[in-house]
Design a protein around this motif. Structure first.
Motif, short mmCIF file in Angstrom:
data_model
loop_
_atom_site.label_atom_id
_atom_site.label_comp_id
_atom_site.label_asym_id
_atom_site.label_seq_id
_atom_site.Cartn_x
_atom_site.Cartn_y
_atom_site.Cartn_z
N GLY A 1 -2.47 -8.37 -10.01
CA GLY A 1 -2.38 -6.92 -10.00
C GLY A 1 -3.39 -6.29 -9.06
N THR A 2 -3.81 -5.08 -9.37
CA THR A 2 -4.87 -4.41 -8.60
C THR A 2 -5.90 -3.88 -9.57
OG1 THR A 2 -4.07 -2.12 -8.65
CG2 THR A 2 -3.08 -3.59 -7.00
N VAL A 3 -6.99 -3.39 -9.03
CA VAL A 3 -8.05 -2.84 -9.88
C VAL A 3 -7.52 -1.65 -10.69
CG1 VAL A 3 -8.94 -1.26 -8.12
CG2 VAL A 3 -10.49 -2.20 -9.84
N VAL B 1 6.83 1.52 -4.87
CA VAL B 1 6.37 0.13 -4.96
C VAL B 1 4.88 0.13 -5.28
CG1 VAL B 1 5.99 -2.00 -3.66
CG2 VAL B 1 8.05 -0.66 -3.27
N ASP B 2 4.50 -0.70 -6.23
CA ASP B 2 3.07 -0.83 -6.52
C ASP B 2 2.82 -2.24 -7.07
OD1 ASP B 2 0.77 1.55 -6.86
OD2 ASP B 2 0.32 -0.32 -7.95
N LEU B 3 1.60 -2.71 -6.87
CA LEU B 3 1.23 -4.04 -7.35
C LEU B 3 0.64 -3.99 -8.76
CD1 LEU B 3 1.18 -7.00 -6.49
CD2 LEU B 3 -0.97 -6.58 -5.30
N ASP C 1 3.82 -6.45 -3.56
CA ASP C 1 2.57 -6.33 -2.80
C ASP C 1 2.86 -5.63 -1.47
OD1 ASP C 1 0.25 -6.73 -1.27
OD2 ASP C 1 -0.13 -8.70 -2.18
N ALA C 2 2.17 -4.51 -1.25
CA ALA C 2 2.39 -3.72 -0.02
C ALA C 2 2.13 -4.53 1.24
CB ALA C 2 1.48 -2.50 -0.05
N ARG C 3 1.34 -5.58 1.14
CA ARG C 3 0.99 -6.36 2.33
C ARG C 3 2.14 -7.24 2.81
NH1 ARG C 3 -4.43 -8.42 -0.50
NH2 ARG C 3 -2.86 -8.61 -2.13
N CYS D 1 2.75 6.16 2.53
CA CYS D 1 1.71 5.43 1.80
C CYS D 1 0.54 6.41 1.66
CB CYS D 1 1.31 4.18 2.56
SG CYS D 1 0.04 3.21 1.71
N VAL D 2 0.32 6.87 0.45
CA VAL D 2 -0.64 7.96 0.22
C VAL D 2 -1.83 7.47 -0.58
CG1 VAL D 2 -0.93 10.30 -0.69
CG2 VAL D 2 1.30 9.59 0.20
N MET D 3 -3.03 7.69 -0.05
CA MET D 3 -4.27 7.42 -0.78
C MET D 3 -4.37 5.97 -1.24
SD MET D 3 -5.93 10.27 -0.95
CE MET D 3 -7.00 10.05 -2.37
C1 LIG Z 1 -5.38 5.76 -5.33
S1 LIG Z 1 -3.85 5.06 -5.94
C2 LIG Z 1 -2.67 6.12 -5.08
C3 LIG Z 1 -1.38 6.22 -5.82
C4 LIG Z 1 -0.42 7.29 -5.29
N1 LIG Z 1 0.02 6.99 -3.94
C5 LIG Z 1 -1.08 8.65 -5.35
O1 LIG Z 1 -1.30 9.27 -4.30
O2 LIG Z 1 -1.37 9.11 -6.47
C6 LIG Z 1 -3.72 3.53 -5.03
C7 LIG Z 1 -2.55 2.66 -5.53
O3 LIG Z 1 -2.40 1.54 -4.63
C8 LIG Z 1 -2.00 0.43 -5.40
N2 LIG Z 1 -2.25 -0.79 -4.63
C9 LIG Z 1 -3.46 -1.28 -4.23
N3 LIG Z 1 -3.28 -2.42 -3.53
C10 LIG Z 1 -1.94 -2.63 -3.48
C11 LIG Z 1 -1.13 -3.63 -2.87
N4 LIG Z 1 -1.66 -4.66 -2.18
N5 LIG Z 1 0.21 -3.54 -3.00
C12 LIG Z 1 0.77 -2.52 -3.71
N6 LIG Z 1 0.06 -1.55 -4.32
C13 LIG Z 1 -1.28 -1.60 -4.19
C14 LIG Z 1 -2.83 0.56 -6.66
O4 LIG Z 1 -2.33 -0.22 -7.72
C15 LIG Z 1 -2.75 2.06 -6.91
O5 LIG Z 1 -1.68 2.40 -7.76
#
Ligand SMILES: C[S@@+](CC[C@H](N)C(=O)[O-])C[C@H]1O[C@@H](n2cnc3c(N)ncnc32)[C@H](O)[C@@H]1O
Length: 155
Positions: free
Chosen positions: A3-5, A67-69, A92-94, A109-111
């Motif tokens: 997952g992610t943090v 999409v989210d991890l 995984d976005a990568r 891809c936001v934030m």
């Molecule tokens: C700060 S949040 C932003 C979420 C949303 N875009 C927003 O603006 O509210 C960052 C997101 O990126 C996701 N994330 C981090 N690394 C990722 C990865 N390698 N693949 C997919 N999602 C990832 C995290 O799980 C988290 O939900």
């Protein structure tokens, strides 16, 4: 798939977003104005979190996929029924291994890029899943610029 943090902070982040902090209030109208008319376009929201932008894309007429991890973030996204159908994918976005080539007209891809080690991988994957001449809009900031009102008062 790890997952992610954000799996540990999903509840907190969802609460921050749903209280519509200054950051999202600023980003939402600007990004929607920037990407323009997306009616009937197929758009992917990479790193969708709790889905605020996925829902926004759908509300503007796009066929939206988030999409989210983080499975916990996706759980919060899926629990919010807006009446407009959206699709969520755990990936995984990568690499975006669960998504086919050239499937989308555009991507956002936001934030999130600031949380990801392999930024090139994200751009490669976004390029692969969007059609030729498709578009990709990225919004990044550093948390140090998300300043609480108390800081403005010099505390
Ligand atoms: C700060 S949040 C932003 C979420 C949303 N875009 C927003 O603006 O509210 C960052 C997101 O990126 C996701 N994330 C981090 N690394 C990722 C990865 N390698 N693949 C997919 N999602 C990832 C995290 O799980 C988290 O939900």
């Amino acid at each position: 798939m790890p997952g992610t943090v954000y799996d540990q902070h999903a509840e907190w982040y969802t609460d921050v977003v749903q209280r519509r902090g200054l950051l999202h209030l600023q980003i939402i109208p600007r990004i929607m104005a920037f990407i323009g008319d997306i009616a009937d376009q197929s758009v992917i929201d990479i790193c969708c979190g709790e889905g605020i932008f996925t829902r926004e894309l759908a509300a503007h007429g796009a066929r939206a996929t988030g999409v989210d991890l983080s499975k916990r973030m996706l759980g919060f996204a899926e629990s919010q029924n807006t009446g407009t159908p959206v699709t969520y994918v755990h990936d995984d976005a990568r690499v975006l291994s669960r998504l086919p080539d050239s499937d989308f007209d555009g991507a956002i891809c936001v934030m999130a890029l600031m949380d990801i080690d392999d930024i090139s991988g994200v751009f490669r994957a976004a390029s692969r899943v969007t059609r030729h001449s498709g578009w990709f809009v990225v919004v990044v900031t550093h948390p140090c610029f998300d300043i609480s009102p108390r800081c403005h008062r010099g505390h």
